[in-house]
Design an enzyme around this catalytic site. Structure first.
Site, PDB file in Angstrom:
ATOM      1  N   GLY A 221      -0.403  -9.819  27.925  1.00  0.00           N
ATOM      2  CA  GLY A 221      -0.433 -11.345  27.569  1.00  0.00           C
ATOM      3  C   GLY A 221       1.149 -11.878  27.582  1.00  0.00           C
ATOM      4  CB  SER A 222       2.312 -14.884  26.022  1.00  0.00           C
ATOM      5  OG  SER A 222       2.145 -14.481  24.799  1.00  0.00           O
ATOM      6  CB  THR A 223       7.372 -12.396  26.476  1.00  0.00           C
ATOM      7  OG1 THR A 223       7.058 -12.122  27.731  1.00  0.00           O
ATOM      8  CG2 THR A 223       8.344 -11.868  25.796  1.00  0.00           C
ATOM      9  CB  THR A 225       1.063 -12.530  22.238  1.00  0.00           C
ATOM     10  OG1 THR A 225       0.703 -13.822  22.015  1.00  0.00           O
ATOM     11  CG2 THR A 225       0.061 -11.816  21.395  1.00  0.00           C
ATOM     12  N   GLY A 226       3.552 -10.280  22.528  1.00  0.00           N
ATOM     13  CA  GLY A 226       4.044  -8.971  22.607  1.00  0.00           C
ATOM     14  C   GLY A 226       5.010  -8.732  21.589  1.00  0.00           C
ATOM     15  CD  GLU A 243       2.231  -3.826  32.492  1.00  0.00           C
ATOM     16  OE1 GLU A 243       3.085  -4.392  32.924  1.00  0.00           O
ATOM     17  OE2 GLU A 243       2.001  -2.595  32.902  1.00  0.00           O
ATOM     18  CB  CYS A 277       1.227 -11.242  34.865  1.00  0.00           C
ATOM     19  SG  CYS A 277       0.357  -9.901  35.731  1.00  0.00           S
TER      20      CYS A 277
HETATM   21  P1  NAD Z   1      -1.607 -14.556  24.946  1.00  0.00           P
HETATM   22  O1  NAD Z   1      -0.495 -13.519  24.641  1.00  0.00           O
HETATM   23  O2  NAD Z   1      -1.652 -15.843  24.432  1.00  0.00           O
HETATM   24  O3  NAD Z   1      -3.053 -13.747  24.838  1.00  0.00           O
HETATM   25  C1  NAD Z   1      -3.163 -12.423  24.957  1.00  0.00           C
HETATM   26  C2  NAD Z   1      -4.265 -11.744  24.066  1.00  0.00           C
HETATM   27  O4  NAD Z   1      -3.470 -11.771  22.750  1.00  0.00           O
HETATM   28  C3  NAD Z   1      -5.486 -12.840  23.625  1.00  0.00           C
HETATM   29  O5  NAD Z   1      -6.684 -11.936  23.582  1.00  0.00           O
HETATM   30  C4  NAD Z   1      -5.036 -13.236  22.265  1.00  0.00           C
HETATM   31  O6  NAD Z   1      -5.923 -13.570  21.390  1.00  0.00           O
HETATM   32  C5  NAD Z   1      -4.411 -12.153  21.808  1.00  0.00           C
HETATM   33  N1  NAD Z   1      -3.257 -12.388  20.629  1.00  0.00           N
HETATM   34  C6  NAD Z   1      -2.825 -13.610  20.356  1.00  0.00           C
HETATM   35  N2  NAD Z   1      -1.929 -13.411  19.199  1.00  0.00           N
HETATM   36  C7  NAD Z   1      -2.072 -12.012  18.898  1.00  0.00           C
HETATM   37  C8  NAD Z   1      -1.330 -11.309  17.757  1.00  0.00           C
HETATM   38  N3  NAD Z   1      -0.609 -11.869  17.012  1.00  0.00           N
HETATM   39  N4  NAD Z   1      -1.702  -9.842  17.803  1.00  0.00           N
HETATM   40  C9  NAD Z   1      -2.418  -9.430  18.555  1.00  0.00           C
HETATM   41  N5  NAD Z   1      -3.283 -10.055  19.512  1.00  0.00           N
HETATM   42  C10 NAD Z   1      -2.739 -11.424  19.817  1.00  0.00           C
HETATM   43  O7  NAD Z   1      -1.612 -14.597  26.563  1.00  0.00           O
HETATM   44  P2  NAD Z   1      -2.447 -15.319  27.406  1.00  0.00           P
HETATM   45  O8  NAD Z   1      -2.318 -16.789  27.569  1.00  0.00           O
HETATM   46  O9  NAD Z   1      -3.903 -15.045  27.234  1.00  0.00           O
HETATM   47  O10 NAD Z   1      -2.009 -14.973  28.949  1.00  0.00           O
HETATM   48  C11 NAD Z   1      -0.936 -15.458  29.773  1.00  0.00           C
HETATM   49  C12 NAD Z   1       0.282 -14.479  29.617  1.00  0.00           C
HETATM   50  O11 NAD Z   1      -0.225 -13.216  30.046  1.00  0.00           O
HETATM   51  C13 NAD Z   1       1.436 -15.112  30.648  1.00  0.00           C
HETATM   52  O12 NAD Z   1       2.629 -15.165  30.234  1.00  0.00           O
HETATM   53  C14 NAD Z   1       1.276 -13.937  31.693  1.00  0.00           C
HETATM   54  O13 NAD Z   1       2.583 -13.640  32.359  1.00  0.00           O
HETATM   55  C15 NAD Z   1       0.864 -12.875  30.946  1.00  0.00           C
HETATM   56  N6  NAD Z   1       0.227 -11.695  31.751  1.00  0.00           N
HETATM   57  C16 NAD Z   1       1.098 -10.561  32.134  1.00  0.00           C
HETATM   58  C17 NAD Z   1       0.340  -9.590  32.778  1.00  0.00           C
HETATM   59  C18 NAD Z   1       1.266  -8.290  33.046  1.00  0.00           C
HETATM   60  O14 NAD Z   1       0.706  -7.241  33.877  1.00  0.00           O
HETATM   61  N7  NAD Z   1       2.359  -8.229  32.641  1.00  0.00           N
HETATM   62  C19 NAD Z   1      -0.776  -9.906  33.508  1.00  0.00           C
HETATM   63  C20 NAD Z   1      -1.568 -10.911  33.051  1.00  0.00           C
HETATM   64  C21 NAD Z   1      -0.869 -11.945  32.106  1.00  0.00           C
END
Ligand code: NAD
Length: 469
Positions: A221-223, A225-226, A243, A277
């Site tokens: 997911g996003s940096t 949230t990471g 990731e 991503c």
């Molecule tokens: P996001 O970070 O908003 O959400 C991802 C997940 O995290 C969702 O299930 C969300 O409910 C959960 N989440 C949100 N807050 C949380 C917290 N505090 N604790 C635990 N979980 C939480 O990301 P998104 O908008 O769904 O995805 C898009 C982003 O993901 C883009 O930045 C994209 O580049 C990245 N991405 C990376 C890869 C990779 O392999 N590196 C692959 C796909 C997407």
């Protein structure tokens, strides 16, 4: 045989709080997903904890057989899964989209089953004998995004199960149906409780990341949230594979053939309508070939059909949600306001239903423009002119993320030497974004850490244990 209606019925909650998911292309209702809370999460972790020891005891061979059967189940339901994915996520059935994504699910399950991970002997000198084994972690939490919801879930689930773990999946709140349906199909071949889905919001994700019964989080997911997950997992010292976001650069060297590379450049950037991503998000082109690359790319891009996913003719779709649509609109407007030249698109039809943003190419843009510096995650590609390779490499390395990158040239050796200077987890040559279950994938800098796929991917879902003696 299970039909599309059966599949939807099987995942539709009969009680409790629900959320209706709307098709981003039409606004029509697709289905209802449960909205779980932390108590549901507790139940899922307890069931996973109970199911895991027997699964681990089966051994690699039996677990691999189960994964192969799960891949067969995905193939039996492939068309219905693709239809649901297309309706909920928005991506078309055809092109590198919904059918392709479901195909990748079975391919990655098969690859996880086929990958061998044996104990490694690290010292054997007559006096000392030391081996590294990889033991199951226990319960793994899998938190995923909305762009490739099924495929990324399988990237997390398949190696985790293969290594003898149980998995609790937390899908994005934008695409829970896709993941519920996929897991429903996988569970036709897996023991009860071993793999489950908890569909909640951020609170549920955060609880999964801090849960003392969970040994590892696989997060995509996003940096931002990471970073939140690193914090919430700190007290339990969880293992993490992160990731995260990317803003991949592509560098076109002066000896590249613009017409020959236009199609691959296009798909490198616009796969899944740019919501990927490791898509090409900033294109640096040498001044010698700049105009020809812009022209070839515009000619190719203008002919690629965008529309409702279930229409077989389309290969580009809408943005998945309003939030992402607004980000893309804002960034293209900022680019236009700065005086950059819009070669194609940039003019969404506000009367059209759905979150469609047209394929957009922006030339003569500064490297510090927000459309270049921020991850647009949509169908808008900035094309930046450069004069020296050193300058291009410096611009490519100028951000704090480094997921993928690419170098485009007719001279392979030259391209590889430029590739070696780029700070990214993967640098492709004359292609962008190609992933392969045999080849490790992961980010540099703030694009995350840990590797997925191949033997490295299996190792990251085990606890290394040294037997010395
Ligand atoms: P996001 O970070 O908003 O959400 C991802 C997940 O995290 C969702 O299930 C969300 O409910 C959960 N989440 C949100 N807050 C949380 C917290 N505090 N604790 C635990 N979980 C939480 O990301 P998104 O908008 O769904 O995805 C898009 C982003 O993901 C883009 O930045 C994209 O580049 C990245 N991405 C990376 C890869 C990779 O392999 N590196 C692959 C796909 C997407």
């Amino acid at each position: 045989m299970q039909t599309y209606t059966d599949l939807l019925t099987a995942i539709t909650p009969t009680s409790g709080k629900t959320r209706t998911l709307l098709d981003p292309a039409t606004g029509e209702a697709v289905g209802k997903a449960p909205v779980h809370d932390v108590e549901d999460l507790e139940r899922a972790v307890a069931a996973a904890t109970a199911a895991q020891p027997a699964w681990a005891a089966l051994g690699h061979e039996a677990r691999s057989e189960a994964l192969l059967k799960a891949a067969d189940a995905v193939e039996r339901s492939a068309e219905d899964l693709a239809k649901l994915l297309s309706r909920e996520q928005g991506k078309p059935l055809n092109g590198p989209n919904a059918r392709f994504e479901v195909g990748a699910c079975s391919a990655w399950l098969r690859a996880a089953a086929a990958t061998e991970l044996t104990a490694e002997t690290v010292v054997d000198d007559g006096e000392t004998h030391a081996e590294i084994h990889y033991r199951p972690i226990g319960v793994v939490g899998a938190i995923g995004p909305w762009n490739w919801p099924m495929m990324i879930a399988v990237w997390q689930i398949a190696p985790a199960l293969r290594m003898g773990n149980a998995v609790v999946v937390k899908p994005s709140e934008y695409t829970p149906l896709s993941v519920l349906a996929l897991v429903q199909v996988l569970n036709q071949e897996l023991p009860e409780g071993l793999l489950s889905v908890v569909c909640g919001d951020r609170e549920v994700g955060a609880r999964l990341a801090e849960h003392p019964g969970v040994g590892k989080i696989m997060f995509t997911g996003s940096t931002a949230t990471g970073k939140a997950i690193i914090k919430s997992s700190a007290d339990t010292v969880k293992r993490l594979t992160l990731e995260l976001g990317g803003n991949d650069a592509g560098i076109v060297l002066p000896d590249a053939d613009p017409k020959a590379i236009a199609e691959d450049l296009f798909w490198g950037a616009f796969i899944n309508t740019g919501q990927t991503c490791a898509a090409l998000k900033r294109l640096y082109v040498h001044a010698d070939v700049y105009d020809e690359v812009c022209e070839a790319l515009t000619a190719f891009a203008a002919a690629v059909p965008m529309g409702v996913g279930l229409d077989e003719a389309n290969v580009l779709g809408p943005l998945q949600n309003k939030q992402q649509y607004d980000i893309v609109s804002r960034l293209v407007e900022a680019a236009r306001d700065s005086g950059a030249r819009v070669l194609l698109g940039g003019n969404p039809d506000l009367e059209q239903p759905g979150y469609f943003y047209p394929t957009t190419l922006v030339a003569d843009i500064d490297n510090n423009n927000p459309l270049v510096a921020e991850e647009q995650f949509g169908p808008a590609l900035p094309i930046i002119r450069y004069s020296t390779v050193d300058e291009a490499v410096a611009m490519a390395n100028g951000l704090d993320v480094g997921l993928g990158a690419s170098v485009w040239s007719s001279d392979l050796a030259k391209a590889r030497s430029v590739a070696a200077r780029i700070q990214a987890g993967t640098v492709w040559v004359n292609k962008h974004g190609a992933v392969d279950p045999r080849i490790p994938f992961g980010g540099a800098k703030q694009s995350g850490y840990g590797l997925e796929f191949g033997v490295e991917g299996l190792k990251s879902l085990g606890v290394p244990q040294v037997i010395n003696g």
